[in-house]
Each structure stands twice: as structure tokens, then as C-alpha cells.
Design a protein around this motif. Structure first.
Motif, PDB file in Angstrom:
ATOM      1  N   LEU A  37      32.640  36.488   6.630  1.00 28.89           N
ATOM      2  CA  LEU A  37      31.461  37.289   6.563  1.00 28.89           C
ATOM      3  C   LEU A  37      31.314  37.773   5.599  1.00 28.89           C
ATOM      4  O   LEU A  37      32.047  38.228   5.190  1.00 28.89           O
ATOM      5  CB  LEU A  37      32.217  38.681   7.410  1.00 28.89           C
ATOM      6  N   CYS A  38      29.997  37.452   5.151  1.00 27.03           N
ATOM      7  CA  CYS A  38      29.806  38.186   3.647  1.00 27.03           C
ATOM      8  C   CYS A  38      28.217  38.785   3.562  1.00 27.03           C
ATOM      9  O   CYS A  38      27.669  38.996   4.711  1.00 27.03           O
ATOM     10  CB  CYS A  38      29.391  36.392   3.114  1.00 27.03           C
ATOM     11  N   GLY A  39      28.152  39.679   2.633  1.00 28.77           N
ATOM     12  CA  GLY A  39      27.025  40.349   2.482  1.00 28.77           C
ATOM     13  C   GLY A  39      25.618  39.461   2.849  1.00 28.77           C
ATOM     14  O   GLY A  39      24.850  40.332   3.243  1.00 28.77           O
ATOM     15  N   SER A  40      25.589  38.560   2.628  1.00 34.98           N
ATOM     16  CA  SER A  40      24.666  37.986   3.121  1.00 34.98           C
ATOM     17  C   SER A  40      24.319  37.445   4.087  1.00 34.98           C
ATOM     18  O   SER A  40      22.795  37.354   4.896  1.00 34.98           O
ATOM     19  CB  SER A  40      24.737  36.162   2.044  1.00 34.98           C
ATOM     20  N   ASP A  41      25.143  37.227   5.215  1.00 28.37           N
ATOM     21  CA  ASP A  41      25.505  38.128   6.327  1.00 28.37           C
ATOM     22  C   ASP A  41      24.618  38.764   6.836  1.00 28.37           C
ATOM     23  O   ASP A  41      23.987  39.038   8.262  1.00 28.37           O
ATOM     24  CB  ASP A  41      26.097  37.785   6.937  1.00 28.37           C
ATOM     25  N   GLY A  59      27.544  32.704   9.854  1.00 28.65           N
ATOM     26  CA  GLY A  59      28.157  32.019   8.550  1.00 28.65           C
ATOM     27  C   GLY A  59      27.926  31.278   7.592  1.00 28.65           C
ATOM     28  O   GLY A  59      27.195  29.613   8.196  1.00 28.65           O
ATOM     29  N   HIS A  60      27.963  30.890   6.805  1.00 24.05           N
ATOM     30  CA  HIS A  60      28.459  29.821   5.506  1.00 24.05           C
ATOM     31  C   HIS A  60      29.728  29.947   4.355  1.00 24.05           C
ATOM     32  O   HIS A  60      29.733  29.625   3.570  1.00 24.05           O
ATOM     33  CB  HIS A  60      26.961  30.102   5.196  1.00 24.05           C
ATOM     34  N   GLU A  61      30.397  30.799   5.348  1.00 27.83           N
ATOM     35  CA  GLU A  61      32.044  30.863   4.407  1.00 27.83           C
ATOM     36  C   GLU A  61      32.791  29.875   4.814  1.00 27.83           C
ATOM     37  O   GLU A  61      33.161  29.979   5.787  1.00 27.83           O
ATOM     38  CB  GLU A  61      32.334  31.842   3.767  1.00 27.83           C
ATOM     39  N   PHE A  62      33.809  28.730   4.951  1.00 30.61           N
ATOM     40  CA  PHE A  62      34.579  28.509   5.547  1.00 30.61           C
ATOM     41  C   PHE A  62      35.542  27.067   4.716  1.00 30.61           C
ATOM     42  O   PHE A  62      34.970  26.747   4.189  1.00 30.61           O
ATOM     43  CB  PHE A  62      34.363  27.486   7.226  1.00 30.61           C
ATOM     44  N   GLY A 152      33.860  28.852  -2.225  1.00 28.44           N
ATOM     45  CA  GLY A 152      32.693  28.547  -1.430  1.00 28.44           C
ATOM     46  C   GLY A 152      31.734  29.119  -2.072  1.00 28.44           C
ATOM     47  O   GLY A 152      30.624  28.892  -1.698  1.00 28.44           O
ATOM     48  N   ASP A 153      31.506  30.214  -1.999  1.00 23.69           N
ATOM     49  CA  ASP A 153      31.012  31.417  -2.184  1.00 23.69           C
ATOM     50  C   ASP A 153      31.199  32.602  -3.249  1.00 23.69           C
ATOM     51  O   ASP A 153      30.399  32.642  -4.481  1.00 23.69           O
ATOM     52  CB  ASP A 153      29.937  31.997  -0.735  1.00 23.69           C
ATOM     53  N   ILE A 154      31.530  33.312  -2.736  1.00 22.41           N
ATOM     54  CA  ILE A 154      31.410  35.140  -3.780  1.00 22.41           C
ATOM     55  C   ILE A 154      31.938  34.405  -5.281  1.00 22.41           C
ATOM     56  O   ILE A 154      31.807  35.176  -6.190  1.00 22.41           O
ATOM     57  CB  ILE A 154      32.073  35.621  -3.260  1.00 22.41           C
TER      58      ILE A 154
HETATM   59 ZN    ZN Z   1      28.031  34.092   1.235  1.00 17.47          ZN
END
Ligand code: ZN
Ligand code: NAD
Ligand code: ZN
Length: 348
Positions: A37-41, A59-62, A152-154
Motif C-alpha cells: 500500500l503506497c502513498g501513491s495509492d 495497487g502497483h507494488e507486488f 519495485g517502487d519506493i
Molecule cells: Zn508506489
């Protein structure tokens, strides 16, 4: 399958949706084991970014394991444990070849469907991954999957922020925002030799974590930020600032704390119409400003190596590991920045 879907602003559902299936021969289907769960969500969730369609899986991180493989996939097989960047990429276009993978001519953002086009997200039991060979990376043996997910993201975004801000040996760096991205930007700055990092936020629990990451914490409600930074720089101001919030006031804070010739690397996602800096100010103070979506796939090999090196410290950033069924409530707590809520991962 079960998934967390967008319905309307501040209204998500945990519901049954159809399983994804292979569409292109270059696709794979991944059974998700950890979803971030990301700040971008929060941007679509809170309505700061518009356009996402009702029913879109968020969601985009997995991280997960491959369960189905398209006929043209060469590098992966069923059973492989993989981590994805938050956007897909083809591996062959101008932008992929030059390392700006987030702007792949055929790339898509996970968890964003608009006007019937786009890609479902990963806060679900399964997710479809286009261009699997170019997009996915194997999870290194023995690495905590929740830590691998951050590459994969942050974790990559934090390094990208340091690159955009030109952070180098001996710099004094300001990190604006101590969410998960800002906290990792502290690490990224120290990794490349920053002499000191001042970390700015107003949430005590996040400032406390910033200190454990090696920064001098500064509360923008109660501390005189300019004095703190001047005290570390013979009165000049910081060499570089990484802005990890995405608001005009965060941009202002970054600019106010820089010396002449200072550099802002902005990784916060902005939705305002104009930059909170004037061309005259940039001229008069020789400032530079760079921002944008992180080409995470390009950074992932280095990020995974960093994740393995710093696994314990980085794992400390993950405050909650919850079942997917608790995800909708987790959005509420994460969005309210309740004390102690930092990086949240969901376990389908
Ligand atoms: Zn993210
Ligand atoms: P977050 O919402 O958890 O953290 C933001 C933090 O900023 C909070 O702790 C908040 O208290 C603090 N803050 C708010 N206003 C502030 C101000 N004026 N000065 C200082 N601090 C302030 O989010 P996150 O997950 O850490 O993400 C941070 C930003 O990075 C978001 O905008 C996110 O969308 C963005 N992001 C960008 C990319 C990219 O590719 N560029 C990738 C991932 C995330
Ligand atoms: Zn491409």
C-alpha cells in the motif's frame, strides 16, 4: 478471486472479481504473495488524482509466484518468484533502451484503468503482467519478500530522488517528507556520501524513524528549519533537497532551505497547475528543479542489492503486514497517518 477495488473517492471494496487471464503471448499471471500500500495509492483514493474507473483493482507494488506463462515468454516459468516495478515496460523502445523505463512507449501503470483502458492492480490474489520478460525481476534467494517488494517502487524512487537532486559526496541534503519514500531517500543520500541529512515532517513517529535512518529530524510545525540547515552549512543552506510529499508547500520548504545553486529532486506526485517556484527565483538563486515518475525497472537490480545489504533496517520501515481482507481498513488508517502507521503490506 478476492481483490481491493476502487469504487469512488474514499470508498473501496474488498470483493470477488474475475480472475485475470493471459491476453498477449508475452503475459504471465502472478499469484500475489505480498502487495504494497503506497502513498501513491492515496492520490486516487483521496481524489487528488482523478480518472480511475470504479471496479479497478488497486495497487502497483507486488511480489508473487508465476502460475501461468504466455507462449512468447522466454525468461520465466511457472513457480518463479518475481517482483515487479510499478509500471510495465517493453524492453525494446527508445525509453526502455535509454533507461527511462517508466516512460516506455507501451508501458502501463498497475492499478489504473481509465476509459476502459489500463491494467488492474496487485492488491488481489492474482495479477496479469504484460511484457513479463522485460518487466519482471527474480526475487533473490533468502530475501524477505516484503523488503524485495520495495525495490519495485519506493526504494528505487528514493535513489531516483537522490539522482534527480544530484546528491554527492559531502553534501548536506534536506529530505522533505518522512513517509516511506522520504525515509528511504535518507538512506539513498547517505549511501552516496552525503555528510548530513535533515529530514522534515510533522509526525513524531515518522521523525523518530528518520533518526534511526541516520537523519537529523526537524518538525516543520515547531522547529526553525532555516536555522537548523544554516547551522550545518556555515549559514549557506543545503546543497540538495529531495521532495517526497507532492504539495506546493513541500516544494516551498525544499526551495527555502537550499543554498545558491541548490538542486531539488522532486519525487512527490503533484497535481497543482503551477510550480511553487518562480522563474525569477530560479534565476536569482541559480536553483535547479527536476522531477518525475521513477524508472523503477532500471533501478531494480541495484535496489535489490541494497535491500539485501540493508535488509534489517529497511524491514523496520514496514509497520504492518496484514491479510488482504483488512486492506480497506488499512487505507483509512494509512491515509489518516495514524501514529505508528508507516509502510503497509497486504498478504493475499
Ligand atoms: Zn508506489
Ligand atoms: P506518505 O503519504 O506516506 O508520506 C508523505 C509524508 O509527507 C507524510 O509523512 C506527511 O506527514 C509529510 N508531509 C506532508 N506535508 C509536508 C510538508 N509540507 N513538509 C514536510 N512533510 C510533509 O507517502 P509516501 O509513500 O512516502 O510517498 C511520498 C510521495 O512520493 C507521494 O506523493 C507518492 O505518490 C510519491 N511517489 C512517487 C513516485 C515516483 O515515481 N516519483 C513513486 C512512489 C511514490
Ligand atoms: Zn519500452
Amino acid at each position: 478471486m478476492k481483490a481491493i477495488t476502487f469504487q469512488e473517492i474514499e470508498f473501496l471494496e474488498y470483493e470477488d472479481v474475475p480472475d485475470p487471464h493471459l491476453v498477449e503471448p508475452t503475459d504471465v499471471i502472478v499469484r500475489v504473495t505480498v502487495a504494497g500500500l503506497c502513498g501513491s495509492d492515496l492520490h486516487p483514493y483521496l481524489g487528488n488524482e482523478r480518472g480511475i474507473e470504479a471496479g479497478t483493482v488497486m495497487g502497483h507494488e507486488f511480489v508473487g509466484s508465476i502460475v501461468e506463462v504466455g507462449s512468447a515468454v522466454r525468461d520465466f516459468a511457472a513457480g518463479d518468484r518475481v517482483v515487479a516495478p510499478f509500471t510495465t515496460n517493453c524492453g525494446a523502445c527508445f525509453y526502455c533502451l535509454s533507461g527511462l523505463t517508466a516512460r516506455c512507449e507501451r508501458g502501463q501503470l498497475f492499478g489504473w484503468i481509465e476509459n476502459g483502458r489500463g491494467l488492474h492492480g496487485a492488491q488481489a490474489e492474482f495479477v496479469r503482467v504484460p511484457f513479463a520478460d522485460a518487466t519482471l525481476v527474480r526475487v533473490p534467494e533468502g530475501l524477505d519478500e516484503a523488503v524485495a517488494l520495495l525495490a519495485g517502487d519506493i526504494l528505487s524512487t528514493a535513489t531516483y530522488g537522490a539522482d534527480l537532486a544530484g546528491v554527492g559526496e559531502g553534501d548536506v541534503v534536506v529530505v522533505v517528507g518522512c513517509g516511506p519514500v522520504g525515509l528511504l531517500a535518507i538512506r539513498a543520500s547517505l549511501e552516496r556520501g552525503a555528510k548530513a541529512v535533515v529530514a522534515v515532517d510533522r509526525i513524531a513517529s515518522r521523525l523518530a524513524v528518520a533518526e534511526t535512518f541516520g537523519a537529523a529530524p526537524a518538525n516543520f510545525d515547531t522547529d526553525e528549519l532555516v536555522d537548523v540547515v544554516r547551522g550545518l552549512t556555515e549559514g549557506r543552506g543545503a546543497d540538495a533537497a529531495i521532495e517526497a510529499v507532492g504539495t506546493p508547500s513541500a516544494t516551498r520548504t525544499a526551495a527555502n532551505l537550499l543554498r545558491f545553486g541548490g538542486r531539488i529532486g522532486a519525487v512527490g506526485v503533484h497535481s497543482e497547475a503551477h510550480l511553487a517556484l518562480s522563474p525569477g527565483e530560479i534565476y536569482d538563486r541559480n536553483l535547479s528543479y527536476a522531477g518525475g515518475r521513477c524508472p523503477a525497472r532500471h533501478y531494480m537490480p541495484a535496489s535489490l542489492a541494497l535491500a539485501a545489504r540493508d535488509e534489517k533496517l529497511i524491514a523496520g520501515l514496514i509497520s504492518h503486514r496484514l491479510p488482504l481482507a483488512d486492506g480497506v481498513d488499512a487505507y483509512v488508517s494509512f491515509a489518516a497517518r495514524e501514529a505508528g502507521w508507516n509502510k503497509v503490506v497486504l498478504l493475499p
